[in-house]
Design an enzyme around this catalytic site. Structure first.
Site, PDB file in Angstrom:
ATOM      1  CD  GLU A 250      49.529  35.036  39.838  1.00 36.35           C
ATOM      2  OE1 GLU A 250      48.842  34.007  39.920  1.00 36.35           O
ATOM      3  OE2 GLU A 250      49.389  35.997  40.593  1.00 36.35           O
TER       4      GLU A 250
ATOM      5  CD  GLU B 238      46.766  39.489  39.095  1.00 38.25           C
ATOM      6  OE1 GLU B 238      46.396  38.824  40.084  1.00 38.25           O
ATOM      7  OE2 GLU B 238      46.885  39.017  37.958  1.00 38.25           O
TER       8      GLU B 238
HETATM    9  C1  GBH Z   1      46.095  35.757  40.846  1.00 41.60           C
HETATM   10  O1  GBH Z   1      46.526  34.538  41.342  1.00 41.60           O
HETATM   11  C2  GBH Z   1      45.687  35.593  39.411  1.00 41.60           C
HETATM   12  O2  GBH Z   1      46.597  36.220  38.534  1.00 41.60           O
HETATM   13  C3  GBH Z   1      44.293  36.026  39.118  1.00 41.60           C
HETATM   14  O3  GBH Z   1      43.884  35.497  37.912  1.00 41.60           O
HETATM   15  C4  GBH Z   1      43.398  35.630  40.264  1.00 41.60           C
HETATM   16  O4  GBH Z   1      42.053  35.908  39.999  1.00 41.60           O
HETATM   17  C5  GBH Z   1      43.832  36.397  41.475  1.00 41.60           C
HETATM   18  O5  GBH Z   1      45.185  36.250  41.736  1.00 41.60           O
HETATM   19  C6  GBH Z   1      43.081  36.035  42.745  1.00 41.60           C
HETATM   20  O6  GBH Z   1      43.305  34.709  43.116  1.00 41.60           O
HETATM   21  O7  GBH Z   1      43.454  26.848  46.176  1.00 41.60           O
HETATM   22  O8  GBH Z   1      44.647  25.370  44.676  1.00 41.60           O
HETATM   23  O9  GBH Z   1      42.516  26.291  44.021  1.00 41.60           O
HETATM   24  C7  GBH Z   1      47.072  34.551  42.638  1.00 41.60           C
HETATM   25  C8  GBH Z   1      47.508  33.163  42.972  1.00 41.60           C
HETATM   26  C9  GBH Z   1      45.974  31.516  42.163  1.00 41.60           C
HETATM   27  C10 GBH Z   1      46.439  31.821  44.530  1.00 41.60           C
HETATM   28  C11 GBH Z   1      44.811  30.610  42.507  1.00 41.60           C
HETATM   29  C12 GBH Z   1      45.276  30.968  44.856  1.00 41.60           C
HETATM   30  C13 GBH Z   1      43.933  29.132  44.220  1.00 41.60           C
HETATM   31  C14 GBH Z   1      44.582  27.803  44.064  1.00 41.60           C
HETATM   32  N1  GBH Z   1      46.353  32.371  43.250  1.00 41.60           N
HETATM   33  N2  GBH Z   1      44.907  30.115  43.828  1.00 41.60           N
HETATM   34  S1  GBH Z   1      43.734  26.508  44.785  1.00 41.60           S
END
Ligand code: GBH
Length: 447
Positions: free
Chosen positions: A172, A352
């Site tokens: 990602e 994932e």
């Molecule tokens: C994935 O990210 C990741 O690869 C993994 O590490 C993670 O644990 C999993 O999904 C679940 O989230 O609201 O600005 O704090 C997916 C993309 C990354 C979307 C983190 C939401 C929060 C950003 N995600 N995110 S924020």
């Protein structure tokens, strides 16, 4: 329950990968053991206010010491694949320069341990934990980082060799560039669009260089990249133009360089002066033949007015997770068909898919029927896409364990196995039991 019921009458190829996924910083802990250097998440987490509850990955799930038992859990679930990431600061504590043999020893034990248990190891080289020493000189904004990354990738591949089934260069990259350098919600916590776009460009170059280096070294493992991808939907006709732009900023800014060696035009024009100076030949070389594209699918983007919502269409009719993300299984089917048409890859891996829910731990168990339904419906939609010709080779549940959910600390539980963070006791949830029955039925494993 009969075998047939457990498999829902869905037939997958016998060699289909049924796995679970994790990442180093989210589960390992042991952040100062065996010569590991500091990472940007150690630094970012030390600043009050960055992470909910001031939590950090210092202990996490203590997987660094409990890896063997964690592999046993997956074997008991009849899985045949495990996706995990290697921590760059364990392998090269200074980011570049001398290799720390003890760091590689850990991943060698893990890979051999997985193979002994019938689990194919699928390695991600970068899941967000950059060595702090590299951040000190600019991190992904530094022009030399593609070289450093390729060097690190080679060091890993030289040690783990062809015991590994696949290497993904990045997990990602949108999150690293956008959340890390523009929004500031991920390490290193910067807030500058120009730097973030430069970082994204350098991540692309790093991907291209690492793939070339690994091919030249005759790595037999499959090579690919893992992207977070989303169908983007417009609430009304008037939102279509915005939706197309959002699609380019999130999806195609990462797909186009990797598959075509170009950046998408609409987003490029939209960013105006903030775009980095590009070397067209270098950008073209980002496009290397890949063996697979890793797809992380969680939700769709719903564009309405000035809002881009992860929670889907407003209203109570939509099921949402504890992250307030819309549950939208159909999106996985749509996404796979779109990818196959526009960005053909030899195969796709669902690297994932999963959800955080407000799990209730009672009487020694978690009856997470919502997560069972989530997995079942997404697997059904993946199967539909396969019937329509998309070559999907595997599915990895996110995540094996409840773990450190970045800025949310330990407050969001994505695991199919519950972790008690006081005792480190693992308890498979109902979803893990369900997935085990499903994988057993699919693989034709006897009881
Ligand atoms: C994935 O990210 C990741 O690869 C993994 O590490 C993670 O644990 C999993 O999904 C679940 O989230 O609201 O600005 O704090 C997916 C993309 C990354 C979307 C983190 C939401 C929060 C950003 N995600 N995110 S924020």
């Amino acid at each position: 329950m009969t075998t047939h019921d457990s498999a829902f009458g869905l037939t997958f190829p016998p060699d289909f990968l049924w796995g679970a996924a994790t990442s180093a910083y989210q589960i390992e802990g042991a952040t100062s053991e065996d010569g590991r250097g500091p990472s940007i998440w150690d630094t970012y987490g030390a600043v009050p206010g960055n992470i909910l509850g001031g939590e950090t990955g210092t202990v996490a799930c203590d997987h660094y010491h409990r890896w063997a038992a964690d592999l046993d859990l997956m074997k008991a679930m009849h899985l045949n694949a495990y996706r995990f990431s290697v921590a760059w600061p364990r392998v090269m504590p200074g980011g570049t320069g001398p290799v720390n043999a003890a760091g590689l020893d850990f991943y060698e034990r893990l890979v051999d341990g997985a193979l002994e248990r019938g689990l194919e190891p699928h390695v991600t080289l970068y899941h967000w934990d950059l060595p702090q020493a590299l951040q000190d000189v600019g991190g992904w904004a530094h022009p030399d980082i593609p070289h450093w990354f390729a060097e690190y990738a080679l060091a890993v591949a030289q040690r783990l060799g062809d015991r590994v089934a696949s290497y993904a260069t990045f997990n990602e990259p949108w999150c690293s560039a956008e959340l890390g350098y523009h929004v500031g919600r991920h390490a290193p916590g910067l807030r500058d669009l120009r730097t973030s776009l430069l970082a994204s460009y350098h991540i692309h170059l790093s991907h291209g260089q690492a793939v070339r280096a690994l091919r030249e070294a005759n790595t037999r493992a499959e090579l690919g990249i893992v992207l977070n991808l989303y169908p983007v939907d417009a609430a009304t006709e008037a939102d279509r133009e915005t939706a197309a732009l959002v699609d380019e900023k999130i999806n195609r800014w990462y797909l186009d360089p990797v598959f075509r060696g170009t950046f998408p035009e609409r987003a490029w024009a939209h960013y105006g002066d903030a775009v980095p100076e590009i070397d067209p030949a270098a950008l073209a070389a980002v496009c290397q033949p890949l063996d697979f594209l890793g797809v992380n699918y969680y939700f769709r983007q719903w564009v309405s007015g000035n809002e881009v919502r992860r929670s889907g269409p407003p209203g109570a009719g939509t099921e949402r997770t504890a992250m307030d993300w819309e549950v939208y299984p159909e999106g996985l089917h749509r996404l796979l068909l779109d990818l196959h048409r526009e960005y053909p890859a030899p195969r796709y891996l669902i690297t994932e898919n999963g959800a955080a829910f407000d799990d209730v731990f009672g009487n020694g168990r978690v009856q997470d029927d919502n997560r069972v339904r989530f997995m079942r419906t997404h697997i059904e939609q993946m199967h539909r896409a396969m019937e329509e010709g998309v070559p999907v080779g595997g599915y990895f549940a996110w995540s094996l364990l409840d773990n450190f959910e970045w800025a949310f600390g330990y407050s969001k539980r994505f695991g199919i196995v519950h972790v008690d963070y006081e005792t480190q006791v693992r308890t498979p949830k109902a979803s893990a039991e369900w997935y085990a029955r499903f994988a057993r039925a699919q693989r034709g494993v006897a009881r």
